[in-house]
Design a protein around this motif. Structure first.
Motif, PDB file in Angstrom:
ATOM      1  N   SER A   6       0.854 -22.794   3.500  1.00 41.75           N
ATOM      2  CA  SER A   6       1.215 -21.873   2.439  1.00 41.75           C
ATOM      3  C   SER A   6       1.794 -20.549   2.967  1.00 41.75           C
ATOM      4  O   SER A   6       1.513 -20.147   4.172  1.00 41.75           O
ATOM      5  CB  SER A   6      -0.296 -21.526   1.540  1.00 41.75           C
ATOM      6  N   SER A   7       2.641 -20.018   2.505  1.00 41.74           N
ATOM      7  CA  SER A   7       3.579 -18.809   2.648  1.00 41.74           C
ATOM      8  C   SER A   7       3.868 -17.712   1.472  1.00 41.74           C
ATOM      9  O   SER A   7       4.219 -18.370   0.351  1.00 41.74           O
ATOM     10  CB  SER A   7       4.824 -19.360   3.652  1.00 41.74           C
ATOM     11  N   ALA A   8       4.007 -16.651   1.844  1.00 39.18           N
ATOM     12  CA  ALA A   8       4.284 -15.644   1.066  1.00 39.18           C
ATOM     13  C   ALA A   8       5.795 -15.520   1.107  1.00 39.18           C
ATOM     14  O   ALA A   8       6.231 -14.439   1.266  1.00 39.18           O
ATOM     15  CB  ALA A   8       3.569 -14.236   1.208  1.00 39.18           C
ATOM     16  N   HIS A   9       6.627 -16.597   0.963  1.00 41.49           N
ATOM     17  CA  HIS A   9       7.934 -16.648   1.069  1.00 41.49           C
ATOM     18  C   HIS A   9       8.367 -17.749  -0.107  1.00 41.49           C
ATOM     19  O   HIS A   9       7.686 -18.626  -0.531  1.00 41.49           O
ATOM     20  CB  HIS A   9       8.378 -17.102   2.141  1.00 41.49           C
ATOM     21  N   ARG A  10       9.491 -17.585  -0.676  1.00 42.11           N
ATOM     22  CA  ARG A  10      10.120 -18.576  -1.756  1.00 42.11           C
ATOM     23  C   ARG A  10      11.073 -19.654  -0.791  1.00 42.11           C
ATOM     24  O   ARG A  10      11.995 -19.508  -0.320  1.00 42.11           O
ATOM     25  CB  ARG A  10      11.138 -17.869  -2.443  1.00 42.11           C
ATOM     26  N   CYS A  26      14.043 -19.746   3.565  1.00 39.48           N
ATOM     27  CA  CYS A  26      13.577 -18.479   2.372  1.00 39.48           C
ATOM     28  C   CYS A  26      14.854 -18.101   2.093  1.00 39.48           C
ATOM     29  O   CYS A  26      15.483 -17.327   2.799  1.00 39.48           O
ATOM     30  CB  CYS A  26      12.564 -17.628   2.985  1.00 39.48           C
ATOM     31  N   GLU A 264       6.902 -23.761  -5.446  1.00 43.67           N
ATOM     32  CA  GLU A 264       6.675 -22.350  -5.665  1.00 43.67           C
ATOM     33  C   GLU A 264       5.167 -22.287  -6.631  1.00 43.67           C
ATOM     34  O   GLU A 264       5.324 -22.979  -7.549  1.00 43.67           O
ATOM     35  CB  GLU A 264       7.522 -21.768  -6.247  1.00 43.67           C
ATOM     36  N   SER A 269       5.112 -15.012  -8.743  1.00 40.69           N
ATOM     37  CA  SER A 269       4.484 -14.827  -7.249  1.00 40.69           C
ATOM     38  C   SER A 269       5.744 -15.319  -6.158  1.00 40.69           C
ATOM     39  O   SER A 269       6.336 -16.099  -6.645  1.00 40.69           O
ATOM     40  CB  SER A 269       3.207 -15.638  -7.095  1.00 40.69           C
ATOM     41  N   VAL A 271       4.698 -16.949  -3.573  1.00 41.58           N
ATOM     42  CA  VAL A 271       3.948 -17.963  -2.695  1.00 41.58           C
ATOM     43  C   VAL A 271       4.384 -19.135  -2.891  1.00 41.58           C
ATOM     44  O   VAL A 271       4.645 -19.839  -3.839  1.00 41.58           O
ATOM     45  CB  VAL A 271       2.372 -17.926  -3.002  1.00 41.58           C
TER      46      VAL A 271
END
Length: 279
Positions: A6-10, A26, A264, A269, A271
């Protein structure tokens, strides 16, 4: 289905290099990530908006589609430091700038193939300015495989037959290009889908030739997403249910054992999650 990372990027465009390592992009930060177990490691900052990624199966060279820079780019090495750098590879056709390259892949003969059109949210059924291009003569020249398309997005090749599959998102369909002698292709609408905003990515199983098509939709229409599995004959063989309808990329592992799906979490978000589905 197993959650890998999981990542806080698109995140977009999962792709395997010849050694079997998984990478993704990303498009908002311009970062190229290497997927290492449950973590993502920043491999390169492209200073652009990469939305497509593919590796040359023979040399391992990485190529990017950058819709923001309207170009196809290659990851090279700095001659002084040896560090990876991004260099412009293709930015125009017959003297005109590309519209916005989306995804790319390699033909069995080593030539490069990519879609060029509007991104999701900008394309429409009446905007038919999209194209599919392929390189020829060891990538020294560029030819248009098809034009007049509405939002061409994903592209994939069946390495056994040479069939090329392209998702035309706003028209909710998959096109197929069949190679013929002297570099010609015969094209047709291969499969029409129902529901969703349309297919955004496609990948092909390296052994069976089964085609996996990612359908993108909004949460108001469906809480779940779906990947449609289609045989070489165009008949649906099944549907893989995904936790969210915001699918942004597909890739089958080189062994054919697993399908990797990037989603996504929601519209608001940033995430993204990477799932692995055993085949």
């Amino acid at each position: 289905m197993e959650l890998v990372a999981s990542s806080a990027h698109r995140l977009k465009s999962p792709a395997f290099d010849p050694s079997g390592s998984l990478f993704c992009t990303c498009s908002t930060t311009g970062t190229l990530f290497a997927v290492n177990g449950a973590s993502l490691e920043a491999f390169l900052e492209t200073n652009g908006g990469p939305c497509g990624l593919a590796f040359d199966p023979t040399t391992g060279d990485a190529f990017l589609c950058d819709g923001e820079k309207q170009s196809v780019q290659k990851i090279d090495k700095d001659p002084n430091t040896g560090a990876p750098v991004v260099v412009d590879f293709i930015h125009q056709f017959e003297g005109r700038s590309l519209s916005g390259p989306q995804r790319l892949c390699f033909l069995p003969n080593g030539e490069l193939l990519f879609t060029d059109g509007s991104a999701l949210g900008e394309a429409s059924p009446t905007h038919t300015g999209g194209s599919v291009y392929r390189t020829v003569q060891r990538r020294q020249q560029l030819l248009r495989l098809a034009g007049g398309l509405a939002g061409p997005s994903g592209v994939a090749v069946d390495a056994q037959t040479g069939f090329v599959y392209v998702t035309e998102t706003p028209l909710n369909r998959v096109l197929r290009f069949v190679p013929r002698p002297e570099g010609h292709y015969v094209s047709s609408v291969w499969h029409s889908l129902q529901g969703s905003l349309g297919p955004v990515d496609v990948t092909v199983h390296p052994l069976t030739g089964d085609v996996y098509v990612a359908k993108y939709d909004v949460a108001e229409a469906s809480p779940h997403g779906s990947v449609v599995v289609i045989g070489r004959n165009g008949e649906e063989k099944g549907v893989i249910t995904v936790p969210t309808p915001h699918i942004s990329g597909l890739a089958v592992s080189p062994s054919g054992e697993d399908l990797f799906i990037i989603v996504e979490v929601d519209d608001d978000s940033v995430v993204s999650k990477i799932y692995r589905f055993p085949l």
